[in-house]
Design an enzyme around this catalytic site. Structure first.
Site, PDB file in Angstrom:
ATOM      1  N   GLU A 193       0.232   5.835   7.474  1.00 40.41           N
ATOM      2  CA  GLU A 193       1.663   6.119   7.246  1.00 40.41           C
ATOM      3  C   GLU A 193       2.088   7.348   8.046  1.00 40.41           C
ATOM      4  OE1 GLU A 193       3.001   3.691   5.979  1.00 40.41           O
ATOM      5  OE2 GLU A 193       1.273   2.805   4.973  1.00 40.41           O
ATOM      6  N   GLY A 243       0.793  -1.234   0.000  1.00 44.84           N
ATOM      7  CA  GLY A 243       0.000   0.000   0.000  1.00 44.84           C
ATOM      8  C   GLY A 243       0.821   1.277   0.000  1.00 44.84           C
ATOM      9  N   GLU A 250       6.180   4.329   5.137  1.00 44.62           N
ATOM     10  CA  GLU A 250       6.245   5.465   6.060  1.00 44.62           C
ATOM     11  C   GLU A 250       7.630   6.096   6.197  1.00 44.62           C
ATOM     12  OE1 GLU A 250       5.760   2.189   7.003  1.00 44.62           O
ATOM     13  OE2 GLU A 250       6.807   1.727   8.875  1.00 44.62           O
TER      14      GLU A 250
HETATM   15  N1  B3K Z   1       5.560  -0.513   6.683  1.00 42.49           N
HETATM   16  C1  B3K Z   1       5.053  -0.695   5.342  1.00 42.49           C
HETATM   17  C2  B3K Z   1       4.978  -2.110   4.935  1.00 42.49           C
HETATM   18  C3  B3K Z   1       6.244  -2.636   4.393  1.00 42.49           C
HETATM   19  C4  B3K Z   1       6.019  -4.020   3.816  1.00 42.49           C
HETATM   20  C5  B3K Z   1       7.297  -4.653   3.450  1.00 42.49           C
HETATM   21  N2  B3K Z   1       7.126  -5.976   2.891  1.00 42.49           N
HETATM   22  C6  B3K Z   1       3.719  -0.074   5.175  1.00 42.49           C
HETATM   23  C7  B3K Z   1       2.899   0.000   6.388  1.00 42.49           C
HETATM   24  O1  B3K Z   1       2.491  -0.973   6.960  1.00 42.49           O
HETATM   25  O2  B3K Z   1       2.665   1.083   6.829  1.00 42.49           O
HETATM   26 ZN    ZN Z   2       2.160   0.218   8.779  1.00 42.05          ZN
END
Ligand code: B3K
Ligand code: ZN
Length: 860
Positions: free
Chosen positions: A303, A266, A269
């Site tokens: 985010e 999606g 951040e």
């Molecule tokens: N922290 C990222 C997700 C990263 C996924 C890596 N395979 C987006 C989120 O959850 O905010």
């Molecule tokens: Zn997240």
């Protein structure tokens, strides 16, 4: 000169218990990028500091890098490789390590590290992509201050962005220019980001509660600017909400978001520079549904919220992922609830949990919210870590109450600002701030599996008693479980007055319990797990009459919805097993809901929707996709026919609306398309014409897509006309063409598998874009009846797609595996076909560790 291009060794398992603090820290890093899509040169200067008493070399993760130079304190050094780790010997307590490497963003089809998307260059580092950019200790507990310089062709890449604040820029030779950014906040490398591209910005400002001005920018390609207003409004609302509800203020002078077309999930951040899948930024009424609008608000907020829950306080290691993700999902859920209807948001969140997390918890890939081991961490960005993780935070919120919960959050942020910590640290802060003992609660982090709770009321000599029993099912690696503390919001509904009596919170901690209930009315009806206070599967002995009663009067909106769902589910399961069910109680309950003028349209829309075919399957000992489809369609047809006048009334009532984006208008649109679905299910002669009129006259995508979704399931000239008109109108707009693929992948027609196979050969289908792959293949794999076609062609198709995608993008390929792993839930014939496809996958030479882990665990 050794390269880090060699193939990785056989997959090995990483264990939480093996965690050791880093031997070397990297307080400072300076990066210099000479950017070019074909060949980018990355120079890095790491200040390293020995931690503890040891003689170990510095370990720098490096994957797919062409190493040009490595030096320590300015002098060449004898470094060596062990698998994908560059080992650099350093004598003193600290040193400066310089590296120079070459990478090719254009050749990067994994979309991890630095890659090219739609002519721009961008990065994705979480979880372990930074090692594909430059050699570095790629682990979240190494925090560094970053200085980043980028140089690129000015005409192709006029905009150069990175984390933190811009500090300098200038021109260089040969039509190139440069920019330098500094991020004052130490961060783990997974939060590093840069973007170079020909972009335009929607600019705005936000004044924080302490009076600082933050420059906001949402960066997109030229033609997309007018579709960024909703994202900007959502960002500002999120910034304000986090100050008001969690006391969290933004900390840099700029906050930028960039939308990219090719993205593995999606959004991301990265500190001060969020990078987004364009589907979570771009929206206008003509191209985005209400659901898309809600998704954008939720993800932009999510985010942004990570700036505190994830960035200022980060994870010690990847087993702690839910520390930031579960907490941040909880925060974004609360935000969305405050921005719209709390009741409807809770229903949507629970539906999502049941659709994605419950099956995961009940299958071969089940794992605790804080996993104990993994082969590839990308496979653990799951509904369990995210959504069940959010339910854990919500349960603590319920147990502590809002004030103590907030005190716990304040203590957590205060105590751990600038640190990389664990889930245990979060729970400890909650305990310390509240004085509530959460010792037993910790089992929710360590035990996988969805608890099953049986609840029944009994009237004995001493009055009314609530009998409770719980069982936590065995999951892979966890054969026996302890009981869990389960917070149950409970009330008795008075069968005569319809009023709630004795509302309370019970913490049910043992295998069984008996709770005396005082002041019981003459005819008590049990309302339990109100607001879905715990993520459990509940079994009660409530009759159809009790459920129908609750669906008409329970004062907890979730419980009211749930009673209707249970009534529908009981009816459908009885029909599946007996071939015929009594539809009367459901029809009457739906009639009462549709005619209740005190209810909001959005709630009615949720309440009258039948449980999905997969959800019905999940509640059966063995899934029979055909029988489930027949039973559900029969109930839909009866509801459509019996309540025809009401559906038409609801349809007409919402038709007068011209497009507006607000909760009431959204609810009306949703109810409208659901009503159209029931009118169609009844087999009405004018149904296709009605749908076509909605399609043609729509002034928004919710109505247009809704009509097309209804038409697609039938056989009519209108069906073909709508699909063709939709394609023509939106060709060239990738996000909308994704919808065109999805609507067909979800078709309930007999020819759905053949249509989906044909669509995979459509010129617009591509494996290179994860959104497109998910739109067709991902959607098809959750179309229960079509995917589980008895011939096995659905399984073969999915396995072919997984194998093809794995060559380009293992992370995205692996996400497609779980539907095949549900083979134990099906009859012998289907199970055999599914297993055969998993075996074919596992036996394929050159498989990524991502797909290997998911497919081999699915077979076990
Ligand atoms: N922290 C990222 C997700 C990263 C996924 C890596 N395979 C987006 C989120 O959850 O905010
Ligand atoms: Zn997240």
């Amino acid at each position: 000169m050794p390269d880090a291009l060699s193939a990785p060794a056989a997959p090995h398992t990483i264990r939480r218990e093996d965690y050791r603090p880093p031997d070397w820290l990297v307080p400072e890093i300076a990066l210099d990028f000479d950017l070019d899509p074909e060949r980018t040169v990355v120079r890095s200067r790491l200040t390293v500091a020995r931690q503890g008493d040891h003689n170990l070399p510095v370990r720098l993760d490096a994957q797919g890098l062409r190493i040009l130079r490595v030096a320590v304190d300015g002098a060449p050094v004898n470094y060596w490789f062990e698998e994908e780790v560059l080992k650099v010997p350093v004598n003193g307590e600290s040193a400066v390590i310089e590296t120079e490497v070459e990478i090719s963003p254009r050749a990067n089809t994994q979309l991890m590290g630095l890659y090219e998307s739609g002519g721009m260059l961008c990065t994705q580092c979480e979880a372990e992509g930074f090692r594909r950019i430059t050699p570095f200790p790629d682990r979240p507990d190494v925090l560094s201050r970053y200085q980043v310089k980028m140089t690129a062709d000015k005409a192709r890449f006029p905009v150069l962005l990175a984390n933190g604040d811009p500090v300098a820029s200038g021109e260089s030779e040969g039509g190139r220019h440069w920019a330098e950014w500094h991020d004052p906040f130490p961060k783990p490398c997974y939060l590093f980001a840069l973007v170079a591209g020909d972009l335009v910005a929607n600019r705005d400002r936000f004044t924080t509660r302490s009076g600082r001005t933050v420059d906001l920018g949402i960066w997109v390609r030229d033609g997309d600017l007018e579709r960024t207003d909703h994202a900007m409004a959502s960002l500002k609302a999120a910034m304000k909400w986090d100050e008001e509800v969690f006391g969290r203020e933004y900390d840099l002078d700029v906050f930028n978001i960039v939308a990219v077309a090719d993205f593995n999930f999606g959004a991301m951040e990265n500190k001060g520079l969020n990078v987004f899948n364009s589907r979570y930024i771009l929206a206008d009424p003509d191209t985005a549904t209400d659901q898309d609008y809600d998704g954008i608000a939720g993800v932009v907020a999510h985010e942004y919220f990570h700036n505190w829950s994830g960035n200022r306080v980060t994870c010690r290691d990847w087993f702690q992922l839910s520390l930031k993700e579960g907490f941040t999902v909880f925060r974004d859920q609360q935000f969305s609830a405050d921005m719209g209807s709390r009741a409807v948001k809770r229903i949507e969140d629970v539906r999502m949990l049941r659709a994605a997390q419950f099956p995961e918890d009940a299958g071969p890939l089940a794992h605790p919210v804080r996993p104990d081991s993994y082969i590839e961490i990308s496979n653990f960005y799951t509904a369990t870590v995210y959504n069940k993780g959010a339910e854990l935070i919500r349960m603590m919120h319920t147990i502590l109450g809002p004030e103590k919960f907030r005190a716990g959050c304040d203590l957590y942020f205060d105590r751990h600002d600038g640190q990389a910590v664990t889930c245990e640290d979060f729970v400890k802060a909650m305990e310390d701030a509240s004085g509530v003992d959460l010792t037993h609660f910790r089992a929710w982090y360590s035990q996988a599996g969805t608890p099953k709770v049986k609840a029944r009321l009994a009237n004995g000599g001493d009055g009314l008693t609530l009998h409770l029993e719980q069982e936590v099912p065995a999951t892979p690696g966890q054969p026996a479980k302890r009981p869990m503390p389960i917070p149950l919001k409970v009330a008795l509904m008075d069968g005569d007055t319809g009023k709630a009596v004795d509302e309370r919170l019970i913490i049910f901690e043992d295998a069984s319990a008996e709770v005396a209930l005082d002041g019981a009315p003459a005819r008590p009806v049990l309302s339990i797990n109100r607001d879905f206070s715990a993520p459990i599967v509940l079994e009660t002995d409530r009759s159809a009459a009790d459920l129908a009663f609750l669906s008409g009067c329970d004062n907890d909106p979730f419980a009211r919805y749930e009673a209707m769902q249970q009534l529908m589910l009981d009816t459908l399961i009885a029909s599946v097993s007996s071939g015929a069910g009594d539809h009367g109680p459901v029809i009457e309950a739906v009639r009462r809901t549709l005619t209740n003028e005190t209810l909001e349209a959005a709630f009615i829309a949720e309440a009258v929707l039948l449980p999905s075919e997969s959800f019905i399957g999940d509640r059966m000992a063995q899934v029979d996709p055909e029988a489930i489809n027949r039973a559900r369609e029969a109930l839909r047809a009866d509801l459509g026919t019996e309540l025809d006048d009401l559906w038409r009334g609801a349809y007409a009532a919402s038709t007068a609306n011209r497009y507006e984006y607000n909760p009431a208008a959204k609810g009306a649109r949703r109810l409208r398309t659901i009503s159209l679905g029931y009118i169609t299910a009844a087999g009405a002669d004018d149904a296709a014409e009605l749908a076509m009129r909605q399609f043609d006259e729509a002034d928004n995508m919710s109505d247009r897509q809704g009509a097309m979704g209804v038409l697609v399931n039938g056989v009519s000239a209108e069906r073909d006309a709508a699909l063709a008109a939709f394609y023509d109108r939106y060709k060239g707009n990738a996000l909308v063409i994704d919808k065109w693929f999805t609507v067909q992948a979800l078709s309930t027609r007999d020819d759905a598998p053949a249509e989906v196979e044909a669509l995979a050969n459509h010129p617009d289908f591509t494996l290179a874009n994860p959104n497109r792959l998910r739109a067709l293949v991902g959607a098809f794999s959750v179309n229960q009846r079509a995917f589980h076609d008895v011939s096995g062609r659905g399984y073969r198709f999915l396995a072919d797609m997984i194998l093809a995608e794995d060559k380009l993008n293992p992370q995205t390929a692996a996400k497609l595996v779980p539907p095949l792993g549900r083979w134990r839930r099906f009859d012998h014939g289907r199970a055999g076909l599914m297993k055969a496809e998993l075996e074919r996958i596992v036996a394929t030479p050159g498989l990524s560790k991502d797909v290997f882990e998911q497919a081999s665990k699915s077979l076990a």
